[in-house]
Structure formats: structure tokens, C-alpha cells
Design a protein around this motif. Structure first.
Motif, PDB file in Angstrom:
ATOM      1  N   ILE A  83       0.842  -1.200   0.000  1.00  0.00           N
ATOM      2  CA  ILE A  83       0.000   0.000   0.000  1.00  0.00           C
ATOM      3  C   ILE A  83       0.879   1.253   0.000  1.00  0.00           C
ATOM      4  O   ILE A  83       0.638   2.206  -0.747  1.00  0.00           O
ATOM      5  N   ALA A  84       1.920   1.242   0.822  1.00  0.00           N
ATOM      6  CA  ALA A  84       2.839   2.383   0.872  1.00  0.00           C
ATOM      7  C   ALA A  84       3.603   2.535  -0.438  1.00  0.00           C
ATOM      8  O   ALA A  84       3.782   3.650  -0.939  1.00  0.00           O
ATOM      9  N   ASN A  85       4.039   1.428  -1.011  1.00  0.00           N
ATOM     10  CA  ASN A  85       4.786   1.480  -2.266  1.00  0.00           C
ATOM     11  C   ASN A  85       3.928   1.998  -3.408  1.00  0.00           C
ATOM     12  O   ASN A  85       4.375   2.821  -4.218  1.00  0.00           O
ATOM     13  N   ARG A  86       2.701   1.519  -3.492  1.00  0.00           N
ATOM     14  CA  ARG A  86       1.813   1.961  -4.578  1.00  0.00           C
ATOM     15  C   ARG A  86       1.504   3.453  -4.471  1.00  0.00           C
ATOM     16  O   ARG A  86       1.289   4.127  -5.480  1.00  0.00           O
ATOM     17  N   ALA A  87       1.460   3.944  -3.259  1.00  0.00           N
ATOM     18  CA  ALA A  87       1.171   5.360  -3.050  1.00  0.00           C
ATOM     19  C   ALA A  87       2.411   6.233  -3.234  1.00  0.00           C
ATOM     20  O   ALA A  87       2.310   7.458  -3.188  1.00  0.00           O
ATOM     21  N   ASN A  88       3.576   5.597  -3.435  1.00  0.00           N
ATOM     22  CA  ASN A  88       4.841   6.347  -3.496  1.00  0.00           C
ATOM     23  C   ASN A  88       4.997   7.228  -2.257  1.00  0.00           C
ATOM     24  O   ASN A  88       5.367   8.410  -2.350  1.00  0.00           O
TER      25      ASN A  88
END
Length: 377
Positions: A83-88
Motif C-alpha cells: 500500500i505504501a509502495n503503490r502510493a509512493n
């Protein structure tokens, strides 16, 4: 299909957003209660504090908050990082309560990802990592990782060095804020341990142990409205302090800045420097040259690493047509390329079938990354 599309849209940040992005993660949840002492339940306290931290941060118009969850549900550890990665996101903060058989133990601890072999640190990691056994098919998902032996993570490829300095900086700010509250800091406050929830988040990331729920007085404080407001305020203040030091008091317009670029004068802010982006395909041709550059292209991001690898099938579980982006000191590896959205979902399923369970779709137009929502339009 609609549920799948909704999931992607809700978790992938729009390319136009220049705010500083914070992903907040409440430890445990759902059927995973975490530590339970004297009627105090860790999952309830962690969620309550996360929502309070988020509310404080959302009052700042230059900050966006992404939650791994906002209700009492269980989210797989690797999905929290996804989730954090997809949100950058610019930072990832996971919030927990500590516990110990020695009920006199008290104080806060903030952890960064690391391979420190101190027994107490490994014990803390083992306790938190053990929740993966509650996940469906965890042995395959975590590639044989044994939560009872955190040392097994030493052999895994980590991003810890890339973001270690910045993670320590954020952790230190959180502990300094706690110290101002008069809490006794055990062991210096900032520690290293191999927490699975931090392992695959590719950004500065910390895990906060707000205090010992097993300590009678501290457990009561953690489970009180005043105590939670106090703790939430400290964490929010630390995050804003970190943002202001590294990105200034505005948004994160130049968020391509290398996290390690830090001014030694703590009173000054860093002017972020744009880093060169390299796009490379398996045959070393520019990806944009393969098709009309104005066309929307979908790819599947399968991994990210601080190490450059040859784009050969043997390095990617037999997958061919691998391309790579190098940005912000991170190599991002992608599988496939298609202008057909339905075909891109097939590529995603193929990647997951090969063992890339955290893979997700990304899209490009004119050589620039755009949101899936914009690509579909």
C-alpha cells in the motif's frame, strides 16, 4: 473487474499530487489481537492512535495520509508495505504496543529495519513477525521465512542501507518527542531489528512501540484518551519535523530527492536535487522506442531493489520481457508491456503465478508514469 479496478484506484496515488505522503499502519487487527494485558488490547490501541495521528497530519494541507486500514480488519504484512509502495509514500510508520513478561518493563522504542543481532531486538521482531502465520498460505507468500528465526532474513536482499539514515532520523525525532513527554526511554530509544512489515516498504520506515501494555500503569495510559492524544501528538510532530527538514515547509514538489541528502545544519532545510531516471529494457533499447510514445502502456512492477541485476529470465523466475527503471537510487523491475488493460491483468496474474505475490500494475504515457485511473480513461 469492478472490485479489482476500485482496489487499484484507491491505492495508487495520482501523478499530479505533490504533497508529502505518509503511510500510517496500525499494528495487528481483526482476528490478530496483538498483546492483551489487564483488559487492554493492542490492536484497539494501535488503531485508535493511528486515526488520531492521521487526523493531526491531515490538518496540514501539504500532507497526504494513506492508511493501511481505518477499521478493525487484518491486513497481511506484505500488503501493508505494498500500500505504501503503490502510493509512493515518503515515509511509512507502523504503530504498535510493546509487551514483556517482566511487567515492570516500560518506555518507548522505535525500530528501523536492520540486522542487529541483539537478543531483545530479535525477540521483539520475532513476536511481531509471528502474525504472518495467521495469513493464508504464508509459507509460499513469504518464501519459507520462519518467524521464529528472524536471523533467516539476513540472507534476503534488503533496501535497508538505502533508507537507513533517513529511517534513523525519523525514529530519532519520534523518540525525542516521546522524551519530551517525560517517558523513560529504554536502550536509547532507536533500535534495529528485522521486522517483516518494514522489509518491503521502499522508503524511510519505522516501527513504533508506544509503550508496554504489560506494564499496569503504562497500559492504563496507553488505553486512555489523554494518553493516546499525547502519543499521537508526539508522532505527528516528529513526522512534520522530518518533512520540514528534508522537504521544507511546503509540499514535496521535488520528491525525487535522494533521501540521504541531508543538510548538516539542523536549522536549514535541504534543497532536493532531481535524479536521473534510466529506463532500460531486456534488449537494452529504450522502452519508448518500441511503441508509439503517446500510447498508454501498462506494465507489471514485480520488484524493487538497490541492486542492479541483468535483465535475464534466470534472475526473474523465468519471466521474459523484463524492463527496468532507475529512480531515486532504486531499481524497479517490470514485467511485460501492453496497451490493452485486459491483457495487462493477464500479465499480472502470470507474475503472481511465478511467485511475485506483491506485484501490481503501473501505467505510462509519453514515457511518464501516470495513475491507473488516468490510464483507463
Amino acid at each position: 473487474m469492478l472490485l479489482f479496478l476500485s482496489f487499484l484506484i484507491s491505492n495508487i496515488s495520482l501523478g499530479q499530487n505533490t504533497n508529502f505522503k505518509v503511510t500510517l499502519d496500525a499494528g495487528h487487527g481483526g482476528h490478530d489481537f496483538g498483546a492483551v494485558y489487564n483488559g487492554h488490547v493492542e490492536k484497539n490501541i494501535a488503531l485508535a492512535v493511528v486515526l488520531k495521528v492521521g487526523k493531526l497530519l491531515e490538518a496540514n494541507s501539504k500532507v497526504d495520509v494513506i492508511y493501511t486500514k481505518k477499521t478493525d480488519i487484518f491486513v497481511d504484512l506484505v500488503e501493508r508495505a505494498n500500500i505504501a509502495n503503490r502510493a509512493n509514500a515518503h515515509v511509512f510508520v507502523s504503530i504498535h504496543c510493546n509487551a514483556n513478561r517482566n511487567t515492570a518493563a516500560d518506555g518507548t522504542e522505535t525500530y528501523v529495519m536492520g540486522m542487529n543481532k541483539i537478543a531483545s531486538n530479535l525477540e521483539a521482531a520475532k513476536k511481531e513477525n509471528s502474525v504472518i502465520t495467521l495469513e493464508k498460505d504464508y509459507k509460499r507468500k513469504y518464501e519459507g521465512f520462519d518467524p521464529n528465526s528472524p536471523e533467516t532474513m539476513i540472507g534476503m536482499t534488503l533496501m535497508q542501507e538505502e533508507y537507513l539514515d533517513n529511517s534513523i532520523s525519523l525514529a530519532s525525532k519520534i523518540e525525542n518527542e516521546f522524551e519530551r513527554l517525560g517517558k523513560r526511554i529504554r536502550g536509547g530509544g532507536v533500535k534495529q531489528a528485522p521486522f517483516m512489515v518494514l522489509h518491503k516498504a521502499y522508503m524511510p520506515r519505522v516501527l513504533v512501540e508506544m509503550g508496554f501494555i504489560s506494564n499496569y500503569a503504562e497500559g492504563n495510559r496507553l488505553d486512555s484518551e489523554d494518553g493516546q492524544n499525547e502519543i499521537a501528538g508526539a508522532i505527528a510532530n516528529a513526522i512534520i519535523s522530518y518533512k520540514n527538514e528534508y522537504y521544507g515547509t511546503g509540499g514535496a514538489e521535488n520528491s525525487e530527492a535522494r533521501p540521504s541528502q541531508r543538510n548538516t545544519d539542523s536549522a536549514a532545510t535541504v534543497t532536493p536535487v532531481r535524479t536521473k531516471t534510466i529506463t532500460e529494457s531486456v534488449d537494452n533499447r529504450k522502452v519508448a522506442g518500441k511503441q508509439d510514445s503517446s500510447q498508454v502502456l501498462f506494465k507489471v512492477q514485480i520488484s524493487a531493489s538497490g541492486r542492479k541485476m541483468d535483465l535475464q529470465p534466470r534472475n526473474f523466475k523465468g519471466l521474459k520481457n523484463i524492463s527496468m527503471d532507475y529512480e531515486n537510487n532504486v531499481y524497479k523491475y517490470m514485467y511485460g508491456e501492453t496497451a490493452d488493460y485486459d491483457e495487462s491483468k493477464n500479465l499480472l496474474e502470470e507474475a503472481k503465478a511465478r511467485g511475485y505475490n506483491s506485484a501490481f500494475l503501473i501505467a505510462f504515457k509519453n514515457g511518464k508514469k501516470i495513475s491507473i485511473q488516468e490510464a483507463i480513461k
